[in-house]
Design a protein around this motif. Sequence first.
Motif, PDB file in Angstrom:
ATOM      1  N   PRO A 575      -5.550 -74.349  54.456  1.00  0.00           N
ATOM      2  CA  PRO A 575      -4.606 -74.856  53.450  1.00  0.00           C
ATOM      3  C   PRO A 575      -3.245 -74.203  53.558  1.00  0.00           C
ATOM      4  O   PRO A 575      -3.122 -73.075  54.000  1.00  0.00           O
ATOM      5  CB  PRO A 575      -5.292 -74.479  52.140  1.00  0.00           C
ATOM      6  CG  PRO A 575      -6.152 -73.309  52.472  1.00  0.00           C
ATOM      7  CD  PRO A 575      -6.544 -73.433  53.913  1.00  0.00           C
ATOM      8  N   ALA A 578      -0.220 -71.649  48.683  1.00  0.00           N
ATOM      9  CA  ALA A 578      -0.076 -72.239  47.356  1.00  0.00           C
ATOM     10  C   ALA A 578       0.813 -71.331  46.508  1.00  0.00           C
ATOM     11  O   ALA A 578       0.901 -70.140  46.745  1.00  0.00           O
ATOM     12  CB  ALA A 578      -1.436 -72.399  46.701  1.00  0.00           C
ATOM     13  N   MET A 610     -13.843 -74.509  50.600  1.00  0.00           N
ATOM     14  CA  MET A 610     -12.545 -74.917  50.068  1.00  0.00           C
ATOM     15  C   MET A 610     -12.021 -76.069  50.895  1.00  0.00           C
ATOM     16  O   MET A 610     -12.118 -76.056  52.119  1.00  0.00           O
ATOM     17  CB  MET A 610     -11.553 -73.747  50.082  1.00  0.00           C
ATOM     18  CG  MET A 610     -10.254 -74.097  49.376  1.00  0.00           C
ATOM     19  SD  MET A 610      -9.245 -72.655  49.050  1.00  0.00           S
ATOM     20  CE  MET A 610      -8.636 -72.321  50.661  1.00  0.00           C
ATOM     21  N   GLY A 611     -11.477 -77.091  50.240  1.00  0.00           N
ATOM     22  CA  GLY A 611     -10.936 -78.212  50.983  1.00  0.00           C
ATOM     23  C   GLY A 611      -9.926 -78.966  50.145  1.00  0.00           C
ATOM     24  O   GLY A 611      -9.796 -78.717  48.940  1.00  0.00           O
ATOM     25  N   PRO A 612      -9.189 -79.880  50.779  1.00  0.00           N
ATOM     26  CA  PRO A 612      -8.208 -80.671  50.023  1.00  0.00           C
ATOM     27  C   PRO A 612      -8.923 -81.628  49.070  1.00  0.00           C
ATOM     28  O   PRO A 612     -10.018 -82.112  49.386  1.00  0.00           O
ATOM     29  CB  PRO A 612      -7.443 -81.431  51.104  1.00  0.00           C
ATOM     30  CG  PRO A 612      -8.344 -81.440  52.293  1.00  0.00           C
ATOM     31  CD  PRO A 612      -9.272 -80.256  52.192  1.00  0.00           C
ATOM     32  N   ASP A 613      -8.302 -81.875  47.956  1.00  0.00           N
ATOM     33  CA  ASP A 613      -8.912 -82.758  46.971  1.00  0.00           C
ATOM     34  C   ASP A 613      -7.825 -83.297  46.048  1.00  0.00           C
ATOM     35  O   ASP A 613      -7.127 -82.516  45.409  1.00  0.00           O
ATOM     36  CB  ASP A 613      -9.952 -81.976  46.164  1.00  0.00           C
ATOM     37  CG  ASP A 613     -10.611 -82.835  45.109  1.00  0.00           C
ATOM     38  OD1 ASP A 613     -11.519 -83.594  45.462  1.00  0.00           O
ATOM     39  OD2 ASP A 613     -10.171 -82.745  43.938  1.00  0.00           O
ATOM     40  N   LEU A 617      -6.296 -78.635  45.828  1.00  0.00           N
ATOM     41  CA  LEU A 617      -7.365 -77.916  46.504  1.00  0.00           C
ATOM     42  C   LEU A 617      -8.588 -77.849  45.614  1.00  0.00           C
ATOM     43  O   LEU A 617      -8.468 -77.704  44.393  1.00  0.00           O
ATOM     44  CB  LEU A 617      -6.914 -76.480  46.782  1.00  0.00           C
ATOM     45  CG  LEU A 617      -6.007 -76.256  47.981  1.00  0.00           C
ATOM     46  CD1 LEU A 617      -5.489 -74.823  47.961  1.00  0.00           C
ATOM     47  CD2 LEU A 617      -6.762 -76.537  49.278  1.00  0.00           C
ATOM     48  N   LEU A 619     -12.152 -75.695  45.240  1.00  0.00           N
ATOM     49  CA  LEU A 619     -12.947 -74.557  45.678  1.00  0.00           C
ATOM     50  C   LEU A 619     -14.301 -74.615  44.990  1.00  0.00           C
ATOM     51  O   LEU A 619     -14.373 -74.831  43.782  1.00  0.00           O
ATOM     52  CB  LEU A 619     -12.227 -73.253  45.293  1.00  0.00           C
ATOM     53  CG  LEU A 619     -12.973 -71.966  45.653  1.00  0.00           C
ATOM     54  CD1 LEU A 619     -12.515 -71.458  47.016  1.00  0.00           C
ATOM     55  CD2 LEU A 619     -12.748 -70.898  44.594  1.00  0.00           C
ATOM     56  N   ARG A 688     -10.434 -76.545  40.670  1.00  0.00           N
ATOM     57  CA  ARG A 688      -9.445 -77.433  41.306  1.00  0.00           C
ATOM     58  C   ARG A 688      -8.050 -76.947  40.947  1.00  0.00           C
ATOM     59  O   ARG A 688      -7.742 -76.719  39.775  1.00  0.00           O
ATOM     60  CB  ARG A 688      -9.625 -78.872  40.826  1.00  0.00           C
ATOM     61  CG  ARG A 688      -8.572 -79.809  41.433  1.00  0.00           C
ATOM     62  CD  ARG A 688      -8.707 -81.230  40.936  1.00  0.00           C
ATOM     63  NE  ARG A 688      -9.894 -81.860  41.459  1.00  0.00           N
ATOM     64  CZ  ARG A 688     -10.689 -82.651  40.747  1.00  0.00           C
ATOM     65  NH1 ARG A 688     -10.409 -82.901  39.490  1.00  0.00           N
ATOM     66  NH2 ARG A 688     -11.755 -83.204  41.286  1.00  0.00           N
TER      67      ARG A 688
END
Lengths: 703, 133
Positions: A575, A578, A610-613, A617, A619, A688
């Motif tokens: 990522p 942030a 953890m990933g894009p959403d 992000l 988690l 999120r």
Amino acid sequence: VPDAAAGRSDEVRSLRRSMRDLVALSTLPAVWGDFRADQIAESLADVLVGMVDLDLLLVRVPLSPGQPPYDAVRTRTDGPYASEQVRTLADALPADPGGARTISRPDGGGALGMVAVPLGLGGDSGVLVAASEAPRFPSENDRLFLTVGANQAAMVLQRRRAEEQLQRSQRELSDFMENAVVGLHRVGPDGRILWANRAELDLLGYTSEEYIGRPVADVHADPATIEDILGRLSAREELHNYPARLRCKDGSIKHVLISSNARWEGDRFVHTRCFTRDVTEVVRAEQGRELLVRAGEVLASSLDWDATLDHVMDLAMPLLADFGFFDVVEADGRVRRIASAHEDPRRQAILDSSRWSRADHTDLNVCALTSGRTGFHPDITGAWLHAVAAGPEHLAVMRDLAFRSMVTVPLRHGERTLGALTLFFADSGRRHTEDDVALSEELARRAAMAVENARLYGEAQAAIRVRDEFLSIASHELRNPVAGMKGAAQMLRRADERGQLDGARLRRYVGMIEQTANRLATLTEDLLDVSRLQQGVLPLRPRRTDLAALIGSVIARFQEQSPAHQLALDLGCSPDPAVVDPDRIEQVLENLLGNAVKYTPGGGPIEVTMGPDQGGLLLRVRDRGIGLPEPFLERIFEPFGRASNAVERNIEGLGLGLYICRQIVEQHGGRLWAESDGEGKGTTMLLRLPASDCVTDDAASVA
Amino acid sequence: MRRRLPDERRVLIVEDEDTIGEVVADALMLEGYEVRRARNGREALEMVHEWLPHLILLDLMMPVMDGWAFRAAQRRLAGDAADVPVVVLSGAREVRARADELGAVEAMSKPFELNHVIEAVGRWIERGPSAAE
């Protein structure tokens, strides 16, 4: 002798003719019966020129005031007098034209004898002018005829004028009575109405035909009042401004003041004369003021608004409604009907049970609730009911309630609609007026204020309850470790004094004190955080942060402390940095991982992904521990909220961590929540965070 | 300072705070009492069935079953277990009033003096119904 005889015979003839003419003149008033003044003048002129040898005659009579007088003119056709000249002559006559005189012929051909006779006293009914070339004009006979004729005309005209004046004044009186702004009526000895003026008919809404002949008691709303009035009048009492209530044809009530007396002829009661002054507006304004004052008192006296609005509705009846209700918009947007009131218990039950839903209704009848606007329907028809009915059942209910007039006004506070007050007239037959609407709106405004006050008070009370509960739990949580620490210290001394302080006991108690002190330190930090959060002063210091690195370091730390757990990190992507407060996010991550370790007591895998959403992000921290019973999925985010299975297993914890974490995450514009398949099936915590650019200075500071 | 004590001098400590439970238990054991601990009301109820104490030291705010619920259940127990005197040890506010509600013989608020607890236990073990046997 023959001459003399002829002379006598001439005289006799002349006398007879004179007699005949005088009789004819005396019958003129009968002939003139319903002649107008101008017709009388013409008729008199005709008669006189037939009786007297005249070259010129003018009969001038006044017409109605403001009009020029009327001239009836006769001239000998072969003479030199044109009618215009005669008028000029008449105009030129002196003010008192009593005596005879001589005037010159206009053409210079000799003199005319002339006489002017006034009609009536001082000529107030006109004037008569006669002129003749006859040598002895005016003779005694000429004077006689002209004077008698003039007097006859004057007499008729004066009588006519007197009659007209009488009629006019009678007409004026009757106009006055008929058109007076106060109601007037007369009641006969049988108690029935003999006569009533327009104002009274208008006041009560009756036609003359409907009203005349009706017993006066019928129109009084209070039987005792009319009984008292009639009793006083028959005792020859006069009434002045006696207050009474009259019932109109449409059922509505008028407040009046009655002034009345009876007319007697000797001992005979002829009729009562009654002045009725409409003071409905004054009385209603007073009642409205009184209603607002009393409602204000009621609304200010209590914060239990169900009971309060109930009371207000009772006050509003019957002045503003036969029945009605308050609808209140609840916090969840649903509408709850309270304080409905109807005299008829069966219909009251209908009101209470009727369910309201926005979708079911047109804007016509529920506009106060839907758009905060007043609805005013003083004349409800069957077609209207059809138009607003949500269905056949609703239509049947509305028909059963049989309302004919309705006002619905919003309870507003600022831009918010808190509810609506809806008022109906049904069986009384009354209709709402503009004044009623204004009064209802005022009542609703005050009710809204009270509802809002009650809501604020309720919120304040709830906040106080939460605070007290928090303080109570917090004090308990603080006292326990302090008590333990103090006990441990006293135990150390006690054992030492008795020579029972061996190494094992010493180590045990020192460890105990140290551990408890740590707990107290954590608790103190947490309580400080909670306190700052509740006062809204937990400041964020956002910076560009490498979340992946942050998570990695926290995981590494926990892995080192907890060898029985297998912590794994899976970064779905790498990522972008942030913008978050790294210290606070680290606090959240430590809490989530700490919980995962703590609630997996025997050890086990803990997966962090953890990933894009949704542009931000997501988690996840997933453990295979004791899991969360469903009722606690949300409860654990409340202060001191702990899951029952955690407590039963005596797993240490205060129940503040997740509360603090959620507040921190929400201040970042994110969300924190828990998922679990239930007890024994592990827990997944989800965090999120929005896209970095969403974390602005605004979101970062707590208002 | 040592007094003669009945042969069986059993004290049950019902307390979820381990430090307190451990300290009080240790102190009483040094005084010669037989001591057992329960972490909540439910554990305590199970215990008194097979091991009838002469005195119960009871915390109020506890998980699973709190002091109030325990006391209500204890009073419904059959036989002597219902009459075991209770001394309340609590961090709750107005602890004395609450102890009165519960029919406890004495109340001590946390943090307490260890000496006072030991003295109270001695007092009530001598006076209590079990001690009269």
